[in-house]
Design an enzyme around this catalytic site. Structure first.
Site, mmCIF file in Angstrom:
data_model
loop_
_atom_site.group_PDB
_atom_site.id
_atom_site.type_symbol
_atom_site.label_atom_id
_atom_site.label_comp_id
_atom_site.label_asym_id
_atom_site.label_seq_id
_atom_site.Cartn_x
_atom_site.Cartn_y
_atom_site.Cartn_z
ATOM 1 N N TYR A 177 71.777 -48.957 20.307
ATOM 2 C CA TYR A 177 70.538 -49.748 20.311
ATOM 3 C C TYR A 177 70.080 -50.133 18.911
ATOM 4 C CZ TYR A 177 70.916 -48.211 25.036
ATOM 5 O OH TYR A 177 71.402 -47.964 26.277
ATOM 6 N N VAL A 182 69.387 -41.960 27.593
ATOM 7 C CA VAL A 182 68.088 -41.306 27.384
ATOM 8 C C VAL A 182 68.027 -39.894 27.989
ATOM 9 C CG1 VAL A 182 66.649 -43.350 27.031
ATOM 10 C CG2 VAL A 182 67.004 -42.484 29.359
ATOM 11 N N LYS A 185 76.811 -47.198 31.333
ATOM 12 C CA LYS A 185 77.090 -48.609 31.022
ATOM 13 C C LYS A 185 78.529 -48.795 30.529
ATOM 14 C CE LYS A 185 72.191 -49.463 30.449
ATOM 15 N NZ LYS A 185 70.999 -49.319 29.636
ATOM 16 N N SER A 188 72.307 -44.237 30.238
ATOM 17 C CA SER A 188 72.991 -45.445 29.755
ATOM 18 C C SER A 188 74.460 -45.232 29.403
ATOM 19 C CB SER A 188 72.276 -45.999 28.525
ATOM 20 O OG SER A 188 71.111 -46.675 28.922
ATOM 21 N N TYR A 228 72.085 -50.049 39.910
ATOM 22 C CA TYR A 228 71.872 -49.682 38.503
ATOM 23 C C TYR A 228 71.149 -48.329 38.386
ATOM 24 C CZ TYR A 228 69.763 -49.690 33.865
ATOM 25 O OH TYR A 228 69.346 -49.302 32.609
HETATM 26 O O1 DON Z 1 66.999 -48.128 32.679
HETATM 27 C C1 DON Z 1 66.608 -47.238 31.941
HETATM 28 O O2 DON Z 1 65.650 -47.371 31.198
HETATM 29 C C2 DON Z 1 67.367 -45.929 31.963
HETATM 30 N N1 DON Z 1 67.896 -45.695 33.274
HETATM 31 C C3 DON Z 1 68.522 -45.934 30.990
HETATM 32 C C4 DON Z 1 68.105 -46.183 29.560
HETATM 33 C C5 DON Z 1 68.948 -45.503 28.565
HETATM 34 O O3 DON Z 1 69.610 -44.533 28.807
HETATM 35 C C6 DON Z 1 68.835 -46.023 27.192
HETATM 36 N N2 DON Z 1 69.485 -45.081 26.309
HETATM 37 N N3 DON Z 1 69.423 -44.654 25.287
#
Ligand code: DON
Length: 304
Positions: A240, A258, A66, A63, A188
């Site tokens: 978050y 993540v 983003k 993320s 994405y």
């Molecule tokens: O779309 C997802 O769930 C992951 N590619 C990215 C989520 C993420 O990194 C949330 N972060 N803390």
């Protein structure tokens, strides 16, 4: 300030907790990462650099991507951004669907998954080769032309990304995804799979610490106003549903992924990056958050 000595001290302080937290296993390709990995870097706008741990080892930025796509969408000067995505913290999990139903397919902010899908949709509409445009951008700002997608991670997410696809189709039903959902989501999944090191990340996001200008190249990436706005969104939405606790403990505009990475900005001064794959309940690096808290305690570098 001797940042190398401070990072050495933090590295020592966090040793007893390294390995804590849970590695993200809902993306199968990330499940095997060694939870004991740790790295931290500091890169200042005037060119100082300090690092500890596995600072040149690449990991999945997830993320953190983003921030890249939001910067690119703003640079497209697309006037529709803020009618399609909000600017409020969600107070929910990053992949929650509930608010989308209640709020007619308008995601709360660009940093939860649904918001990032809309931003990627904007990139898709504005670039003929959106994946290549994202790679070109990140290679340019990080001064590293070897940065690439990790295709195993991208494919792993595509195979298992039913929740993301559900969000995409749901928003499409409200007219808030303009292109084909599978194609937007493919971009994405690729942006999330980009592999970078802490060194790369703390070089790349220096423009957010320097009023939108990349000090390494002397090039304007975005306006000062837009840089300030991205920092404001990182502070209020970047971590978050634990964004309040993170602001209390660290007090810096930050964005997590993540994969266990966190990028933090001290406006006017530096970009700090930390990596430790074990996550807290809210999906943020547990040891990484503690390391940033220690950094702020040792240096007093908080925006408050
Ligand atoms: O779309 C997802 O769930 C992951 N590619 C990215 C989520 C993420 O990194 C949330 N972060 N803390």
């Amino acid at each position: 300030m001797n940042y190398q000595a401070i990072l050495n001290q933090i590295h020592n302080d966090i040793k007893p907790i390294v390995g804590q937290g849970k590695v993200a296993d809902y993306i199968p390709a990330l499940a095997g990462i060694d939870p004991k990995k740790f790295a931290m870097t500091v890169h200042t706008v005037d060119g100082q650099y300090a690092s500890v741990g596995d600072a040149e080892e690449k990991f999945s930025i997830q993320s953190i991507s983003k921030i890249i796509t939001l910067t690119m969408a703003i640079a497209c000067a697309d006037q529709t951004i803020w009618s399609r995505v909000g600017r409020e913290p969600s107070g929910s999990k990053f992949n929650s669907l509930i608010q989308l139903e209640l709020e007619q397919g308008i995601p709360r902010n660009p940093f939860i998954n649904a918001g990032a899908h809309v931003i990627t949709d904007i990139i898709y509409s504005n670039h003929s080769y959106p994946k290549q445009a994202i790679l070109d951008f990140i290679r340019y700002v990080s001064l590293n032309h070897e940065i690439d997608f990790d295709l195993a991670v991208a494919h792993s997410e595509r195979e298992t990304g039913n929740r993301n696809l559900a969000m995409g189709y749901f928003m499409k039903s409200f007219g808030n995804i303009h292109n084909k959902v599978r194609e937007v989501l493919d971009v994405y999944f690729h942006q999330c799979s980009i592999a970078m090191s802490c060194k790369d990340l703390s070089t790349a996001f220096l423009y957010l610490a320097n009023n939108g200008v990349l000090p390494t190249l002397g090039k304007t990436i975005i306006s000062k106003k837009d840089s300030d706005r991205i920092n404001a969104l990182m502070l209020t939405c970047g971590m978050y549903d634990s964004v309040g606790d993170f602001a209390y403990r660290v007090g810096l505009p930050s964005k997590s992924g993540v994969g266990g990475g966190i990028v933090s900005i001290v406006p006017g001064e530096m970009c700090i990056t930390v990596w430790s794959p074990g996550l807290s309940e809210s999906g943020n690096s547990l040891v990484g958050t503690r390391a940033l808290e220690l950094f702020v305690n040792y240096t007093g570098k908080t925006i408050f």
